[in-house]
Design an enzyme around this catalytic site. Structure first.
Site, short mmCIF file in Angstrom:
data_model
loop_
_atom_site.label_atom_id
_atom_site.label_comp_id
_atom_site.label_asym_id
_atom_site.label_seq_id
_atom_site.Cartn_x
_atom_site.Cartn_y
_atom_site.Cartn_z
N THR A 123 0.80 -1.22 -0.07
CA THR A 123 0.06 0.14 0.06
C THR A 123 0.92 1.28 -0.20
O THR A 123 2.11 1.20 0.32
CB THR A 123 -0.93 -0.04 1.25
OG1 THR A 123 -1.57 1.21 1.58
CG2 THR A 123 0.06 -0.35 2.61
N ASP A 124 0.27 2.39 -0.45
CA ASP A 124 0.90 3.81 -0.59
C ASP A 124 1.00 4.26 1.12
O ASP A 124 1.73 5.21 1.28
CB ASP A 124 0.44 4.74 -1.39
CG ASP A 124 -1.17 4.98 -0.83
OD1 ASP A 124 -1.84 4.41 -0.04
OD2 ASP A 124 -1.73 5.94 -1.65
N GLU A 125 0.33 3.62 1.98
CA GLU A 125 0.18 4.15 3.53
C GLU A 125 1.52 3.87 4.32
O GLU A 125 1.88 4.51 5.20
CB GLU A 125 -0.84 3.40 4.24
CG GLU A 125 -2.28 3.73 3.52
CD GLU A 125 -3.37 3.55 4.65
OE1 GLU A 125 -3.29 3.53 5.74
OE2 GLU A 125 -4.68 3.65 3.94
N LYS A 175 2.38 -3.18 7.39
CA LYS A 175 2.38 -3.41 5.86
C LYS A 175 3.87 -3.00 5.71
O LYS A 175 4.69 -3.59 5.02
CB LYS A 175 1.52 -2.55 5.24
CG LYS A 175 -0.06 -2.98 5.08
CD LYS A 175 -0.19 -4.48 4.69
CE LYS A 175 -0.04 -4.52 3.03
NZ LYS A 175 -0.49 -5.98 2.38
N TYR A 210 -2.06 -0.32 11.07
CA TYR A 210 -2.05 -1.29 9.80
C TYR A 210 -0.93 -0.65 8.80
O TYR A 210 -0.15 -1.60 8.34
CB TYR A 210 -3.34 -0.55 9.15
CG TYR A 210 -3.31 -1.00 7.74
CD1 TYR A 210 -3.42 -2.36 7.16
CD2 TYR A 210 -3.25 0.10 6.59
CE1 TYR A 210 -3.37 -2.65 5.90
CE2 TYR A 210 -3.18 -0.44 5.03
CZ TYR A 210 -3.15 -1.62 4.82
OH TYR A 210 -3.17 -1.98 3.58
P1 NAD Z 1 -9.67 -7.01 2.63
O1 NAD Z 1 -9.63 -7.19 3.96
O2 NAD Z 1 -10.95 -7.03 1.67
O3 NAD Z 1 -9.48 -8.80 2.18
C1 NAD Z 1 -8.21 -9.32 2.98
C2 NAD Z 1 -8.53 -10.82 2.57
O4 NAD Z 1 -7.29 -11.68 3.30
C3 NAD Z 1 -9.70 -11.50 3.20
O5 NAD Z 1 -10.61 -12.34 2.15
C4 NAD Z 1 -9.50 -12.27 4.47
O6 NAD Z 1 -10.33 -13.35 4.75
C5 NAD Z 1 -8.19 -12.68 3.86
N1 NAD Z 1 -7.15 -13.02 5.19
C6 NAD Z 1 -7.17 -12.21 6.29
N2 NAD Z 1 -6.11 -12.49 7.09
C7 NAD Z 1 -5.73 -14.11 6.49
C8 NAD Z 1 -4.84 -14.75 7.17
N3 NAD Z 1 -4.42 -14.83 8.14
N4 NAD Z 1 -4.85 -16.08 6.23
C9 NAD Z 1 -5.59 -16.07 5.02
N5 NAD Z 1 -6.29 -15.00 4.48
C10 NAD Z 1 -6.50 -14.05 5.38
O7 NAD Z 1 -8.19 -6.71 1.86
P2 NAD Z 1 -8.19 -5.56 0.53
O8 NAD Z 1 -8.91 -4.25 0.63
O9 NAD Z 1 -8.63 -6.79 -0.65
O10 NAD Z 1 -6.79 -5.69 0.25
C11 NAD Z 1 -6.05 -6.72 -0.25
C12 NAD Z 1 -4.62 -6.34 -0.08
O11 NAD Z 1 -4.26 -5.04 -0.83
C13 NAD Z 1 -3.92 -6.29 1.26
O12 NAD Z 1 -2.60 -6.67 1.44
C14 NAD Z 1 -3.91 -4.66 1.39
O13 NAD Z 1 -2.77 -4.52 2.30
C15 NAD Z 1 -3.32 -4.26 -0.28
N6 NAD Z 1 -4.07 -2.90 -0.63
C16 NAD Z 1 -5.42 -2.60 -0.34
C17 NAD Z 1 -5.83 -1.41 -0.91
C18 NAD Z 1 -7.27 -0.66 -0.67
O14 NAD Z 1 -7.38 0.17 -1.15
N7 NAD Z 1 -8.20 -1.94 -0.30
C19 NAD Z 1 -5.03 -0.37 -1.34
C20 NAD Z 1 -3.67 -0.84 -1.52
C21 NAD Z 1 -3.02 -2.12 -1.03
O1 DAU Z 2 -4.07 3.95 0.59
C1 DAU Z 2 -4.41 2.55 0.52
C2 DAU Z 2 -5.20 2.44 1.68
O2 DAU Z 2 -6.57 2.49 1.29
C3 DAU Z 2 -5.18 0.56 1.90
O3 DAU Z 2 -3.91 0.21 2.31
C4 DAU Z 2 -6.10 0.24 2.97
O4 DAU Z 2 -6.08 -1.18 3.04
C5 DAU Z 2 -7.62 0.84 2.60
O5 DAU Z 2 -8.35 0.55 3.79
C6 DAU Z 2 -7.32 2.30 2.10
O6 DAU Z 2 -7.15 2.90 3.54
P1 DAU Z 2 -8.00 4.59 4.03
O7 DAU Z 2 -7.65 4.56 5.43
O8 DAU Z 2 -7.51 5.32 3.29
O9 DAU Z 2 -9.27 4.16 3.68
P2 DAU Z 2 -10.90 4.10 4.10
O10 DAU Z 2 -11.63 3.83 3.17
O11 DAU Z 2 -11.00 3.69 5.63
O12 DAU Z 2 -10.85 5.84 4.50
C7 DAU Z 2 -10.48 6.71 3.25
C8 DAU Z 2 -10.96 8.08 3.80
O13 DAU Z 2 -12.21 8.45 4.23
C9 DAU Z 2 -9.63 8.20 5.01
O14 DAU Z 2 -9.18 9.42 5.01
C10 DAU Z 2 -10.53 8.22 6.30
C11 DAU Z 2 -11.99 8.47 5.68
N1 DAU Z 2 -13.30 8.08 6.07
C12 DAU Z 2 -13.21 6.91 6.41
C13 DAU Z 2 -14.61 6.13 6.91
C14 DAU Z 2 -14.48 4.73 7.01
C15 DAU Z 2 -14.25 8.96 6.57
O15 DAU Z 2 -14.20 10.17 6.65
N2 DAU Z 2 -15.26 8.15 7.19
C16 DAU Z 2 -15.49 6.95 7.58
O16 DAU Z 2 -16.60 6.56 7.86
#
Ligand code: NAD
Ligand code: DAU
Length: 357
Positions: A132-134, A162, A158
């Site tokens: 992730t970019d975080e 990562k 988180y």
């Molecule tokens: P998500 O939370 O929707 O899905 C995670 C999946 O991993 C789930 O299906 C869960 O059951 C599985 N999991 C959790 N713990 C586990 C374990 N111990 N063993 C096996 N499986 C397990 O997450 P996502 O949003 O799909 O993100 C997927 C990946 O991409 C993550 O590594 C996250 O850090 C990365 N990522 C997410 C975003 C985003 O915006 N969602 C952006 C950049 C990177």
């Molecule tokens: O940047 C990549 C990341 O993006 C991934 O690595 C994470 O897995 C993914 O969850 C996401 O993280 P964020 O914290 O940016 O996403 P989230 O959707 O939780 O929140 C997006 C923005 O919105 C953040 O600034 C917090 C704000 N927010 C979120 C929620 C859930 C609100 O204002 N209200 C809310 O209820």
């Protein structure tokens, strides 16, 4: 074949569906089915013999050893993680376990398996770590977007977990020669997104006539990418990325949270008008997230230049498709709103001033 971890989650299930549609190579999908994993996401593959689902934990070294020995994958695409920042604030330990210890177990199993492969298979093998970019921390308003050379400055449990996993992956390349690639992507959105995250949460709550909880002033900035564009980037990196390299992935699409919420409300006003009035009336500012990163932005120049990858969706087309998907999939939405989901909303929002959570 390839081994995918976390393939029942949001990005993982989109990736498996996309992979089988575009590449067609068989997938073994290892997922623990935590609250975020949903087999319903993989329903279109129910009769597809190219997809093998295994319920299991990435921390279970014996299970991973067995899967690698039985299926002999040419690559591992590692997406399994605890992924929600707010949950990491409320309870960091699952993040340390899955994101750090789980990645460690997977790297060790991969190393043992890879070291026994014939030389030509060793060269072609990839351990693709999805990150992730975080990990880069927060940007000032006028700072340049994150490049791959930006210092790691994670601010949430988180992000720290990562970042730690990224460092392990890097070390397994430098120390043991395991052919790894890491991708650091910005915020994804699209179908099958669990409604704890901003975009699906706002769609689902607006449709239910509930307050839309915007943290703080809502002027925090995220760089949004349609999930299918992330999937195509992973495919490109797996096909042509160089071992030991990292690639940033993003949509060059910075938006404030409040603009996103207003945009969703406007789309819903058009597609599913509410007789009680415009959805924006539901917007409620609530207490901010502790340690809330102010801005993320990705410089995707390297993957664009070196691999020719480009996103295909604009934010306008991607968000419209996303809202339409949630409107067309009310059953999926109802299915994920279990008692555990309602408990989470109560835990996260009750103290913020959104009393109807
Ligand atoms: P998500 O939370 O929707 O899905 C995670 C999946 O991993 C789930 O299906 C869960 O059951 C599985 N999991 C959790 N713990 C586990 C374990 N111990 N063993 C096996 N499986 C397990 O997450 P996502 O949003 O799909 O993100 C997927 C990946 O991409 C993550 O590594 C996250 O850090 C990365 N990522 C997410 C975003 C985003 O915006 N969602 C952006 C950049 C990177
Ligand atoms: O940047 C990549 C990341 O993006 C991934 O690595 C994470 O897995 C993914 O969850 C996401 O993280 P964020 O914290 O940016 O996403 P989230 O959707 O939780 O929140 C997006 C923005 O919105 C953040 O600034 C917090 C704000 N927010 C979120 C929620 C859930 C609100 O204002 N209200 C809310 O209820």
């Amino acid at each position: 074949m390839i081994l995918v971890t976390g393939g029942a989650g949001f990005i993982g299930s989109n990736f498996v569906l996309d992979w089988l549609a575009h590449v067609g190579e068989p997938v073994v999908n290892l997922d623990a089915l935590t609250y975020a994993g949903n087999l319903r996401n993989l329903e279109p593959l129910r009769h597809d013999t190219r997809h093998t689902f295994v319920r299991g934990d990435i921390c279970d070294r014996m299970l991973i050893d067995r899967l690698l020995a039985d299926h002999r994958p040419r690559a591992i695409v590692h997406l399994a993680a605890e992924s929600h920042v707010d949950r990491s604030i409320q309870g960091p330990s699952a993040f340390i376990r899955t994101n750090i210890e789980g990645t460690f177990a997977l790297l060790e199993a991969a190393r043992a398996y890879w070291s026994r492969l014939p030389e030509h298979e060793q060269r072609l093998f990839r351990f693709h770590h999805v990150s992730t970019d975080e990990v880069y921390g927060s940007l000032d308003p006028d700072a340049s977007p994150f490049t791959e050379r930006h210092a790691y400055e994670p601010n949430s449990p988180y992000a720290a977990s990562k970042a730690a996993s990224d460092h392990l992956v890097r070390a397994w390349y430098h120390t043991y020669g395991l052919p790894v690639v890491t991708t650091n992507c910005s915020n994804n959105y699209g179908p099958l997104h669990f409604p704890e995250k901003l975009i699906p949460l706002m769609i689902v709550r607006a449709l239910a006539g509930k307050p839309l909880p915007v943290y703080g002033d809502g002027l925090q900035v995220r760089d949004w990418l349609y999930v299918k564009d992330h999937c195509s980037a992973i495919r490109e990196v797996l096909a042509r990325g160089s071992a030991g390299e990292t690639y940033n992935i993003g949509g060059r699409n910075e938006q404030t949270n409040i603009d996103i919420v207003r945009h969703i409300c406007a789309l819903l006003d058009e597609l599913r008008p509410d007789p009680s009035g415009p959805y924006a009336r539901l917007i409620t500012h609530v207490a901010d997230r502790p340690g809330h990163d102010r801005r993320y932005a990705i410089d995707a120049g390297k993957i664009e230049r070196e691999l020719g990858w480009r996103p295909t969706e604009t934010f306008e087309t991607g968000l419209r498709k996303t809202v339409q998907w949630y409107l067309a999939n009310a059953e999926w939405v109802a299915d994920v709103q279990s008692g555990a989901y309602r408990d989470w909303l109560a835990a996260n929002y009750a103290g913020r001033g959104d009393h109807t959570a």
